[in-house]
Design a protein around this motif. Structure first.
Motif, PDB file in Angstrom:
ATOM      1  N   PHE A   1       0.876  -1.177   0.000  1.00  0.00           N
ATOM      2  CA  PHE A   1       0.000   0.000   0.000  1.00  0.00           C
ATOM      3  C   PHE A   1       0.909   1.220   0.000  1.00  0.00           C
ATOM      4  CE2 PHE A   1      -4.396   1.443   1.544  1.00  0.00           C
ATOM      5  CZ  PHE A   1      -4.196   2.749   1.088  1.00  0.00           C
ATOM      6  N   VAL A   2       1.023   1.859  -1.172  1.00  0.00           N
ATOM      7  CA  VAL A   2       1.959   2.962  -1.345  1.00  0.00           C
ATOM      8  C   VAL A   2       1.196   4.261  -1.573  1.00  0.00           C
ATOM      9  CG1 VAL A   2       3.860   3.871  -2.738  1.00  0.00           C
ATOM     10  CG2 VAL A   2       3.660   1.407  -2.348  1.00  0.00           C
TER      11      VAL A   2
ATOM     12  N   THR B   1      -2.833  -4.596  -4.331  1.00  0.00           N
ATOM     13  CA  THR B   1      -1.718  -3.670  -4.349  1.00  0.00           C
ATOM     14  C   THR B   1      -2.326  -2.290  -4.605  1.00  0.00           C
ATOM     15  OG1 THR B   1      -0.379  -5.383  -5.356  1.00  0.00           O
ATOM     16  CG2 THR B   1       0.484  -3.121  -5.447  1.00  0.00           C
ATOM     17  N   ILE B   2      -1.968  -1.316  -3.751  1.00  0.00           N
ATOM     18  CA  ILE B   2      -2.627  -0.016  -3.864  1.00  0.00           C
ATOM     19  C   ILE B   2      -1.609   1.103  -4.058  1.00  0.00           C
ATOM     20  CG2 ILE B   2      -3.966   1.729  -2.605  1.00  0.00           C
ATOM     21  CD1 ILE B   2      -5.668  -0.457  -1.446  1.00  0.00           C
ATOM     22  N   LEU B   3      -1.869   1.935  -5.061  1.00  0.00           N
ATOM     23  CA  LEU B   3      -1.114   3.168  -5.236  1.00  0.00           C
ATOM     24  C   LEU B   3      -2.102   4.309  -5.031  1.00  0.00           C
ATOM     25  CD1 LEU B   3       1.573   4.496  -5.913  1.00  0.00           C
ATOM     26  CD2 LEU B   3       1.025   4.293  -8.338  1.00  0.00           C
ATOM     27  N   PHE B   4      -1.847   5.088  -3.973  1.00  0.00           N
ATOM     28  CA  PHE B   4      -2.845   6.018  -3.461  1.00  0.00           C
ATOM     29  C   PHE B   4      -2.296   7.442  -3.547  1.00  0.00           C
ATOM     30  CE2 PHE B   4      -4.938   8.234   0.067  1.00  0.00           C
ATOM     31  CZ  PHE B   4      -6.245   7.788   0.008  1.00  0.00           C
TER      32      PHE B   4
ATOM     33  N   LEU C   1      -2.717   5.337   6.358  1.00  0.00           N
ATOM     34  CA  LEU C   1      -3.128   4.272   5.443  1.00  0.00           C
ATOM     35  C   LEU C   1      -1.970   3.430   4.916  1.00  0.00           C
ATOM     36  CD1 LEU C   1      -5.798   6.143   3.286  1.00  0.00           C
ATOM     37  CD2 LEU C   1      -6.232   4.366   4.986  1.00  0.00           C
ATOM     38  N   SER C   2      -0.850   4.068   4.595  1.00  0.00           N
ATOM     39  CA  SER C   2       0.081   3.355   3.728  1.00  0.00           C
ATOM     40  C   SER C   2       1.266   2.741   4.464  1.00  0.00           C
ATOM     41  CB  SER C   2       0.572   4.296   2.621  1.00  0.00           C
ATOM     42  OG  SER C   2       0.898   5.547   3.158  1.00  0.00           O
ATOM     43  N   GLN C   3       1.924   1.834   3.749  1.00  0.00           N
ATOM     44  CA  GLN C   3       3.142   1.202   4.262  1.00  0.00           C
ATOM     45  C   GLN C   3       4.367   1.988   3.833  1.00  0.00           C
ATOM     46  OE1 GLN C   3       2.311  -2.571   2.233  1.00  0.00           O
ATOM     47  NE2 GLN C   3       2.309  -3.556   4.234  1.00  0.00           N
ATOM     48  N   ARG C   4       4.191   2.696   2.692  1.00  0.00           N
ATOM     49  CA  ARG C   4       5.310   3.480   2.164  1.00  0.00           C
ATOM     50  C   ARG C   4       4.751   4.785   1.633  1.00  0.00           C
ATOM     51  NH1 ARG C   4       7.590   0.732  -2.693  1.00  0.00           N
ATOM     52  NH2 ARG C   4       8.747   2.584  -3.220  1.00  0.00           N
ATOM     53  N   VAL C   5       5.471   5.853   1.886  1.00  0.00           N
ATOM     54  CA  VAL C   5       5.046   7.144   1.341  1.00  0.00           C
ATOM     55  C   VAL C   5       6.130   7.674   0.412  1.00  0.00           C
ATOM     56  CG1 VAL C   5       4.359   9.506   1.877  1.00  0.00           C
ATOM     57  CG2 VAL C   5       3.713   7.653   3.421  1.00  0.00           C
ATOM     58  N   LEU C   6       5.727   7.949  -0.854  1.00  0.00           N
ATOM     59  CA  LEU C   6       6.657   8.560  -1.800  1.00  0.00           C
ATOM     60  C   LEU C   6       6.338  10.049  -1.843  1.00  0.00           C
ATOM     61  CD1 LEU C   6       6.221   5.926  -4.659  1.00  0.00           C
ATOM     62  CD2 LEU C   6       8.032   5.996  -2.933  1.00  0.00           C
TER      63      LEU C   6
END
Lengths: 271, 247
Positions: free
Chosen positions: B32-33, B179-182, B193-198
């Protein structure tokens, strides 16, 4: 909507029908009174009673004429709807087609139809007078359909179109599932204008076609005018106006039926 | 393992604006990114590139394990106003010419999963903003996507509705192994929400920070206010400030 809500709506709408009718009764009464008071000659302005009498006396032949004009109007309306929607679809499928054809559609729209009607009558031939009348009326009614349908087809939500492409939609699917439903309110609005214009086109075409060939209401008006049967002229005129109103009412009903559940334009009337 | 990979992607709009420059990142299956940045930094453009709704000027967008089924959710619900919730949710299946009965069943169960059982026949105008967004979410899920792309889906909603939808999105992500790109411009949303933040910089957009979050700590019952989430927010904000954006 519950029964009592519906009653409330119809009660609120009652003035919409009642008030114009009251005004009509007042005006007709004043007209009738004025004719008798000032002894106006019937060949200048007949009394409403004389017009009603003329309508009854010539009812059969007037109805025949009405049928003839109505047939031309409806055929022209159908033809302009089909041609207008088909052209609009072609426009939205190809920028090239739109760029190439649009100026001609505009030229057709801005050229006074009275000016080209004689040409069309000559080309089609007086032996096929009905076809010529339909063509003239179609040209008059065509443009609002084209303009409405084109605007509507182009108004589809860009994101919705993207979503359809993401799921592999074909052009036909996008047209059928998204573009055409989006276009419906715009198309119906164009059709309401075109219905009236088809009648005007039919009348103009009959005027141009002239004696001996046309049998519609427009010709009855010319004929009655020449014979100074002004009451019959008014009767024919009243029938034309009534026809126009009925066409508009029918198309408004169609619009309401198709849009009342989802489109703002129709929702407003129910609240 | 990599599900989605963008490498050195650049995109210039027809008006000359350089929307993205040298954008590279990968998303692993089941991740979840969040793609976080200020308005106009090109995050939506990046999402559209990933969905193949736009083509890049240079660089490559690849799916090393094969192109997955993609679900897309826009900022607006983007529903067909003439169609009821069921028909809206069914649209992707209809476009794939799926058998009608089967498509209807799947659309109904997708609506039930987003909490809209019983609203199948409701038209969009009869639904609240949050419910419309739920229909949009059901539509994105109906074709059983592997990859879900969301473009600021909750930005137009009130905070209470947004929190509920966020929780629901997490539940669906866990249940389906999505798989989520948010895409978002909300620091707190991305932190929770996410596991990774870009973190993206604006004009031209590129990634300046890739922050991994310890989500097991954050996602408890009161996860939004947990120390781990607050700490994540602080780290994300610092990265944003470093990127020259005002937060």
């Amino acid at each position: 909507m519950t029964q009592s809500d519906q009653n409330k709506v119809s009660m609120r709408r009652a003035p919409d029908i009642l008030f114009p009718l009251v005004l009509a009764a007042l005006l007709l009464g004043a007209w009738e009174g004025a004719i008798h008071y000032w002894q106006v000659p019937h060949y200048v302005l007949p009394a409403p009673s004389a017009i009603a009498h003329a309508l009854c006396a010539n009812f059969g032949s007037l109805m025949e004429s009405l049928g003839s004009t109505l047939a031309v109007t409806l055929q022209a309306f159908a033809a302009s709807t089909i041609l207008g929607v088909a052209t609009a679809i072609a426009f939205t499928q190809s920028r090239l087609i739109e760029r190439t054809l649009y100026p001609y559609a505009v030229i057709l729209q801005v050229t006074p139809v009275v000016a080209i009607a004689p040409l069309i009558l000559i080309w089609v031939g007086f032996e096929r007078i009905n076809l010529a009348l339909v063509i003239v009326a179609t040209i008059v009614a065509f443009f609002p359909i084209l303009a409405g349908a084109t605007l509507g087809l182009k108004s589809a939500d860009f994101n919705l179109l993207d979503l359809a492409r993401l799921h592999g939609a074909s052009r036909l699917q996008i047209l059928w599932r998204i573009r055409l439903p989006t276009a419906l309110p715009y198309l119906l609005s164009g059709m309401k204008t075109a219905g009236g214009l088809a009648l005007i086109g039919a009348v103009v075409a009959e005027f141009v076609a002239g004696s001996g060939t046309a049998t519609g209401l427009a010709w009855r008006i010319v004929e009655s005018g020449n014979r100074l049967e002004i009451a019959t002229l008014f009767a024919a005129l009243a029938l034309l106006a009534f026809t126009g109103v009925m066409i508009f009412a029918a198309l408004s009903l169609l619009e309401w039926t198709l849009l009342r559940r989802w489109h703002e334009s129709a929702l407003g009337e129910a609240t | 393992m990599t599900l989605l990979s963008l490498s050195a992607v650049a995109k210039r709009f027809s008006n000359g604006t350089q929307a993205l420059r040298d954008l590279s990142f990968t998303v692993a299956p089941g991740e979840f990114v969040s793609l976080l940045g200020p308005s106009g930094c090109g995050k939506s453009t990046a999402l559209r590139l990933a969905a193949n709704l736009l083509a890049p000027d240079s660089g490559a967008i690849t799916f090393p394990t094969g192109k997955p089924e993609i679900g897309f959710v826009f900022q607006e619900p983007t529903l067909m106003p003439w169609a009821d919730a069921l028909a809206n949710a069914r649209l992707p299946l209809d476009l794939q010419n799926a058998p009608r009965g089967q498509a209807t069943d799947r659309a109904a169960s997708a609506l039930a999963r987003v909490g809209l059982a019983g609203f199948e026949r409701a038209l969009p105008r009869e639904l609240s903003g949050g419910m419309r967004m739920r229909v949009s979410l059901a539509r994105a899920l109906v074709a059983r996507p592997k990859l879900l792309l969301l473009d600021e889906p909750f930005a137009a909603l009130d905070e209470i509705t947004r929190a509920q939808l966020g929780d629901d999105l997490l539940r669906l992500w866990r249940e389906d192994g999505l798989t989520i790109l948010f895409v978002t411009h909300s620091v707190s949303e991305s932190a929770f929400l996410s596991q990774r933040v870009l973190v993206m910089t604006p004009r031209p957009g590129t990634i300046t920070a890739d922050i991994a979050l310890d989500t097991d700590l954050a996602r408890t019952r009161d996860g939004r206010l947990s120390p781990a989430t607050i700490e994540a927010q602080r780290a994300i904000s610092a990265a944003l400030n470093g990127a020259g954006a005002l937060v």
